[in-house]
Write a protein that holds these residues in place. Structure first.
Motif, PDB file in Angstrom:
ATOM      1  N   GLU A 139       0.846  -1.196   0.000  1.00  0.00           N
ATOM      2  CA  GLU A 139       0.000   0.000   0.000  1.00  0.00           C
ATOM      3  C   GLU A 139       0.878   1.242   0.000  1.00  0.00           C
ATOM      4  N   TYR A 140       0.611   2.109  -0.936  1.00  0.00           N
ATOM      5  CA  TYR A 140       1.385   3.344  -1.075  1.00  0.00           C
ATOM      6  C   TYR A 140       0.436   4.533  -0.982  1.00  0.00           C
TER       7      TYR A 140
ATOM      8  N   GLU B 109       4.408   4.221   2.961  1.00  0.00           N
ATOM      9  CA  GLU B 109       4.087   2.936   2.348  1.00  0.00           C
ATOM     10  C   GLU B 109       4.235   1.825   3.371  1.00  0.00           C
ATOM     11  N   LYS B 110       3.537   0.744   3.114  1.00  0.00           N
ATOM     12  CA  LYS B 110       3.631  -0.403   4.010  1.00  0.00           C
ATOM     13  C   LYS B 110       3.358  -1.688   3.248  1.00  0.00           C
TER      14      LYS B 110
ATOM     15  N   ARG C 266      -6.809  -1.694  -5.499  1.00  0.00           N
ATOM     16  CA  ARG C 266      -7.742  -0.719  -4.932  1.00  0.00           C
ATOM     17  C   ARG C 266      -7.076   0.648  -5.013  1.00  0.00           C
ATOM     18  N   GLU C 267      -7.768   1.615  -5.612  1.00  0.00           N
ATOM     19  CA  GLU C 267      -7.245   2.969  -5.736  1.00  0.00           C
ATOM     20  C   GLU C 267      -8.245   3.949  -5.137  1.00  0.00           C
TER      21      GLU C 267
ATOM     22  N   ILE D   1      -4.220   6.798  -2.667  1.00  0.00           N
ATOM     23  CA  ILE D   1      -3.814   5.500  -2.115  1.00  0.00           C
ATOM     24  C   ILE D   1      -3.887   4.459  -3.229  1.00  0.00           C
ATOM     25  N   GLU D   2      -2.860   3.629  -3.316  1.00  0.00           N
ATOM     26  CA  GLU D   2      -2.875   2.465  -4.198  1.00  0.00           C
ATOM     27  C   GLU D   2      -2.550   1.241  -3.360  1.00  0.00           C
ATOM     28  N   SER D   3      -3.386   0.232  -3.467  1.00  0.00           N
ATOM     29  CA  SER D   3      -3.239  -0.978  -2.658  1.00  0.00           C
ATOM     30  C   SER D   3      -3.271  -2.191  -3.584  1.00  0.00           C
ATOM     31  N   THR D   4      -2.188  -3.015  -3.574  1.00  0.00           N
ATOM     32  CA  THR D   4      -2.056  -4.120  -4.527  1.00  0.00           C
ATOM     33  C   THR D   4      -1.743  -5.419  -3.794  1.00  0.00           C
ATOM     34  N   PRO D   5      -2.640  -6.428  -3.842  1.00  0.00           N
ATOM     35  CA  PRO D   5      -2.369  -7.731  -3.223  1.00  0.00           C
ATOM     36  C   PRO D   5      -1.372  -8.557  -4.048  1.00  0.00           C
ATOM     37  N   PHE D   6      -0.617  -9.421  -3.366  1.00  0.00           N
ATOM     38  CA  PHE D   6       0.264 -10.379  -4.046  1.00  0.00           C
ATOM     39  C   PHE D   6       0.477 -11.562  -3.105  1.00  0.00           C
TER      40      PHE D   6
END
Length: 827
Positions: free
Chosen positions: A137-138, A188-189, A329-330, A371-376
Motif C-alpha cells: 500500500e502506497y 508505504e507499508k 484498490r485505488e 492511495i494504491e493498494s495491490t495484493p500479491f
C-alpha cells in the motif's frame, strides 16, 4: 471535370474546418454535482454525458443551441462560439416537480436483487473458508506540476491610511518548483491480510513514513475506504454510507443499465447507480456485474461534496473458485465544494469552492491524497492461524527498520522519479523542524502532561479555581519511561488561597503486563470532591486547559482515601478497573445525614468498585508502544458497580450503586455530526447526599441573566442551578447536532450546534438529608439551546432555555448564557 473535383474538394474541406469539436460538463447549479447520462442534443444529433457528467460534441452552426435534457431539471439551452473549447452547463432543478426522484426500471432492479441474493456466494469473506495475501500500500499527498501556474502574481493591498501597497506573490512559482521535484508527503507499508472463520487480521510486515523513524501508529490503522465492496455499511473517510448492493440501498439509490461489456473475458452488466434524490451528495458509481455469477467484477465510486472522492476496485477472476478476488484498490481525494482546510499529518491541503474549471491554478488547490493498494502472494483455502483475533492490526517492532533493499522490490517498476527524492527531502525537513519530537510532545500534552527529564508534569494540577478554594495552585508529576518502563510514581500537592488548606496525593504503580497494559497501584489522597458527582474510573484522561464546571461550585467534601487498584485491557475491546478503598469523609457545608435515629456529620466508607468501558465496535492495534484504539466507533458503553463493605463502613450507612453511560457519535460526509449521550444510575440502601446524584448542574443562583454568565460545561445542564435537585435514581438523555462552520469574515468562523437535554429522577426519604434544601426531579427536567462555538480564537457563546414541568415562574431565571472555549492543539 478537373474544376468539378477542385470545387468538391474545397467544399468538403470548408465544411470540415467549419466544424468545431467541443468538450463539456453538466453540473447541478446549486450543488455542482455532475449529472450523469444526461441527454445532449445539437442539430438533431443526440449524445449522452458519461458518468462524470462530461460529453464531447461537434458543432458546425454556432447559432443553434446545445440543449441539455434530464428528468427533474429544466431544459437548458447553451451556445458555443468559435473560441469555445470547454462548455460548462449548469442545470437548474425543475421546481414544478414536487417529488424529484428517479425510479429504477424493473429489469435492472432484478439484476441488483440477484447481486444481493448472491452476496454470500460472491463475497470472498463469506465463500472462502480461509485466505491470506500480502498487500503493498502506497499513500501520497501530491499534485500535478502541469496543473500549477508558475507565474509570480502582483497583489494590491490597502494600508490603514487607504493607500495601496504592492506585494509580489511567488507562492505558485515556489510550489510548482517543489512539486516538480518531490511529492508533498508519502508513506508505504507491506502487510499480511489473513481471514478465517474467526475473522480478519492485518500484520504489518514493513512500514516507512517520510520524516519519521517511528511511524505514527494511528495512521497505519487509518481506514479511508472499505477493503470489500460487499461490506455494509460501506465506509469512506471513516464515515459509514449505505452500500448500493444492500436491501436498504435499493430504497436509496436508482440503478440504470448502461450496456454489457467484457471484463477479464467474461460478460458483465455495466450499471450506474445514483441517489434517488438527485441533489443528494450520497454515493454514486458504476458497477460491473458478472452476467452469470452476479458478482462485482469492477467498481467505481464517487462522492461530490466538501471533498471529491474517487475510488476504483478491480478484480481477478479465479476460475477454480468461480470467484472474483481483489486485484487492486485505488482511492483519491481532491478539492471539493468547501473553503475549509483538510489537515493530514500536520500538513494542510486547501480546497477550492467549485468544480468549475478556471485558469487560476493556485498552489495547493491542485493537491490530492492518493492511495494504491495491490495484493500479491495470494493463498486460497490454505490453513490460516490467527492469534489474538480481537486485535485487528499487529505492528511488530521488526516492521519498523527494513533496509532500502527491501523496498527496492516494490519500486523497481515505478516510473515516478519524485518518490525517492521525497523521502530524502522530508527526512531532512523532519530533522531540522524536529517534527518527530513535536509529535511525541503532542501525544503527552493531549493526555495532560509535559515531559521534563525523568518526569511528566501534570498540566492540570498547576492552577485551578472554584468558589470554595478560590485560586488553587499546585504541582503534580509522574515518572516516565526514562526512569523505568514498568514502574511509575504519580504525586501532586496543591494549596487553596481561600480555604487555606494543603491537599496532596501519591500513587506508586507497577505494570504486570505490557501487552494488556495491566497496572497495579496503591494510592493515598487527602483532597476535595464535588458532592453527588458521577465519575467513571475508566473514562479517558484528556487534556483541558481548564475545567469549567467547578468554577462556581461551593459544596465540596473532604475525603482522605487509601486504595488498592488494578486496571487492565486484557478483555477484548474493554478497559476494566477494580479497587478497594477506605474513605474518611467530612462534608464542608451545613449537612447532617440522619438515618435510623443516628445522625452523621462525618463518616467512614469502605467500598469495592468494579468499572468497565466496552467499545464493541472499535478496532484495536498492538504496537511496540502498547495497545491503541485506532478506529474509534460508536456506541461506547460504561458500567460501574460500587458496594460498601459491611463491618468497616459506618453501621447505618450501607449501599450499592450502579452507574451506566453510553455515548453515540454519528459523523456525516458533509462534516456535520450528531451525538447522543444517555446516562442512568441507581442507589440501593442508605447513602448520604455526597454519594447520590446531582446530574451535573451548571447555573449559579443570581438574579440577573448577565450576572450568571460563566463558562459552559461539556455535558452539563446549563439552566439547572447548583444543589437544586438531588436523586438516588436518575435517567438523562442529551441530543446534539453540530453543523459545519460558517465563514462570516474577519476570521470569525462560528460552529453552530443545537441541543436538547432531558433528565428525570426520584429520591426516597429526602427528610434524612438535613441542612441543604433541594427538590426532586420526579416531574422531569428539559432544556434546549443553541451553541455558537469557536467564533474567534476558540471562544464562543451558548444560550439555553429551560421549559417543561420544572420551568421557573420568572422568565429570566429559565435563560442561561455561557461562554465556551475550545483549545485546538493541532494534533
Amino acid at each position: 471535370m478537373r474544376n468539378l473535383l477542385l470545387l468538391t474538394f474545397f467544399s468538403i474541406t470548408s465544411f470540415l474546418f467549419s466544424q468545431t469539436k467541443i468538450k463539456g460538463q453538466v453540473i447541478d447549479f446549486d450543488t455542482t454535482i455532475p449529472i450523469s447520462f444526461a441527454t445532449i442534443v445539437h442539430e438533431g444529433k443526440t449524445t449522452t454525458t458519461d458518468w462524470e457528467g462530461r460529453f464531447s460534441i461537434t458543432v458546425s452552426d454556432f447559432k443553434k443551441p446545445i440543449v441539455f435534457k434530464y428528468k427533474g431539471y429544466y431544459d437548458k439551452f447553451a451556445y458555443a462560439n468559435s473560441k469555445t473549447t470547454f462548455l460548462l452547463i449548469k442545470a437548474v432543478t425543475d421546481i414544478n416537480q414536487k417529488k424529484q426522484e428517479l425510479y429504477t426500471d424493473n429489469d435492472v432492479n432484478k439484476i441488483i436483487k440477484k447481486v444481493i441474493e448472491n452476496r454470500d456466494t460472491n463475497d470472498p469473506d463469506e465463500k472462502l473458508g480461509s485466505y491470506e495475501y500480502k498487500n503493498y500500500e502506497y499513500i501520497q499527498v501530491s499534485a500535478n506540476p502541469d496543473s500549477i501556474s508558475s507565474k509570480i502574481d502582483t497583489i494590491y493591498k490597502r494600508n490603514i491610511f487607504g493607500k495601496r501597497r504592492i506585494k509580489l506573490d511567488s507562492t505558485n512559482y515556489k510550489f510548482k518548483k517543489i512539486i516538480e521535484n518531490q511529492h508533498l508527503y508519502q508513506t508505504e507499508k507491506v502487510n499480511l491480510i489473513q481471514h478465517n472463520q474467526q475473522g480478519d487480521k492485518e500484520t504489518v510486515l514493513a512500514t516507512r513514513m517520510a520524516g519519521f523513524k517511528q511511524p505514527i501508529y494511528e495512521f497505519l490503522g487509518l481506514k479511508l475506504i472499505s477493503y470489500s465492496v460487499y461490506e455494509n455499511p460501506f465506509e469512506i473517510l471513516e464515515t459509514p454510507v449505505q452500500n448500493p448492493i444492500s436491501n436498504y440501498g435499493r430504497i436509496l439509490y436508482n440503478y440504470t443499465l448502461i450496456d454489457t461489456v467484457k471484463v477479464d473475458g467474461r460478460s458483465a452488466y455495466r450499471i450506474y447507480f445514483q441517489p434517488k434524490k438527485l441533489r443528494s451528495n450520497r454515493l454514486r458509481g458504476l458497477l460491473y456485474i458478472d452476467t452469470k455469477t452476479f458478482a462485482i467484477s469492477k467498481a467505481y465510486y464517487r462522492i461530490y461534496g466538501i471533498v471529491n472522492i474517487n475510488a476504483t476496485y478491480t478484480f481477478d477472476y479465479l476460475k477454480d473458485q468461480n470467484l472474483w478476488f481483489p486485484k487492486k484498490r485505488e482511492f483519491k481525494v481532491h478539492k471539493g465544494s468547501n473553503k475549509e482546510d483538510l489537515k493530514i499529518l500536520g500538513g494542510t491541503i486547501k480546497f477550492k469552492a467549485s468544480l468549475e474549471q478556471n485558469n487560476e491554478n493556485n498552489t495547493s488547490d491542485q493537491a490530492y491524497l492518493q492511495i494504491e493498494s495491490t495484493p500479491f502472494d495470494i493463498k486460497i483455502n490454505k490453513p490460516v492461524q490467527i492469534s489474538k483475533p480481537q486485535i485487528k492490526i499487529n505492528v511488530p517492532a521488526s516492521s519498523l527498520n527494513k533496509p532500502k533493499s527491501y523496498w527496492s522490490e516494490f519500486t523497481k517498476d515505478t516510473i515516478d522519479k519524485r518518490k525517492i527524492k521525497t523521502y530524502t527531502s522530508i527526512d531532512s525537513l523532519s530533522v531540522s523542524e524536529r517534527i518527530e519530537d513535536r509529535i511525541f510532545l503532542g501525544r503527552k500534552i493531549i493526555n495532560g502532561y509535559f515531559p521534563v527529564s525523568l518526569f511528566d508534569i501534570d498540566l492540570r494540577s498547576i492552577i485551578k479555581y472554584n468558589n470554595f478554594e478560590g485560586f488553587r495552585f499546585g504541582i503534580g508529576a509522574i515518572t516516565n519511561d526514562k526512569l523505568a518502563e514498568n514502574y511509575s510514581i504519580a504525586f501532586y500537592g496543591a494549596y487553596g488561597l481561600k480555604d487555606d488548606v494543603f491537599k496532596f496525593g501519591i500513587t506508586p504503580s507497577y505494570r504486570i503486563d505490557k501487552t494488556s497494559e495491566t497496572w497495579v497501584s496503591a494510592s493515598y489522597t487527602d483532597d476535595l470532591n464535588e458532592i453527588a458527582q458521577t465519575s467513571f474510573a475508566t473514562d479517558s484522561r484528556r487534556f483541558k486547559i481548564y475545567d469549567p464546571r467547578p468554577i462556581n461550585i461551593s459544596t465540596f467534601y473532604n475525603a482522605k482515601t487509601s486504595s488498592l487498584s488494578i486496571e487492565s485491557k486484557i478483555l477484548a475491546k474493554t478497559s476494566s478497573y477494580f479497587s478497594i478503598a477506605h474513605n474518611s469523609i467530612t462534608p464542608l457545608f451545613d449537612y447532617t445525614y440522619s438515618v435510623n435515629d443516628v445522625s452523621y456529620t462525618k463518616y467512614n466508607l469502605s467500598t469495592a468498585q468494579l468499572s468497565f468501558q466496552w467499545n464493541p465496535f472499535s478496532n484495536y492495534m498492538q504496537t511496540p508502544l502498547g495497545l491503541i484504539e485506532y478506529e474509534k466507533r460508536h456506541p461506547k458503553f460504561s458500567l460501574q458497580f460500587t458496594q460498601t463493605l459491611p463491618g468497616i463502613t459506618e453501621k447505618e450507612i450501607n449501599f450499592s450503586k450502579i452507574d451506566f453511560k453510553t455515548y453515540y457519535e454519528i459523523p456525516y460526509l458533509s462534516g456535520q455530526k450528531s451525538t447522543v449521550l444517555f446516562q442512568g444510575g441507581i442507589v440501593f440502601g442508605n447513602a448520604p447526599l455526597t454519594h447520590l446524584y446531582s446530574i451535573a448542574p451548571n447555573n449559579i443562583n443570581r438574579d440577573a441573566i448577565l450576572k450568571r454568565i460563566t463558562f459552559a460545561g461539556k455535558n452539563s445542564f446549563e439552566t439547572m442551578y447548583y444543589n437544586e435537585f438531588f436523586s438516588d435514581r436518575f435517567l438523562s438523555l442529551q441530543l446534539k447536532h453540530t453543523f459545519n462552520r460558517v465563514n462570516i469574515g474577519y476570521k470569525i468562523n462560528p460552529e453552530f450546534s443545537v441541543a436538547t437535554r432531558f433528565a428525570w429522577g426520584t429520591i426516597d426519604h429526602p427528610e434524612n438529608h438535613i441542612g441543604l434544601p433541594f427538590k426532586s426531579l420526579e416531574k422531569g427536567f428539559i432544556e434546549s439551546g443553541v451553541e455558537a462555538n469557536k467564533i474567534f480564537k476558540g471562544l464562543g457563546l451558548t444560550t439555553y432555555y429551560r421549559y417543561g414541568p420544572n420551568q421557573l415562574s420568572n422568565f429570566d431565571d429559565n435563560i442561561s448564557i455561557k461562554i465556551t472555549y475550545f483549545l485546538d492543539l493541532g494534533l
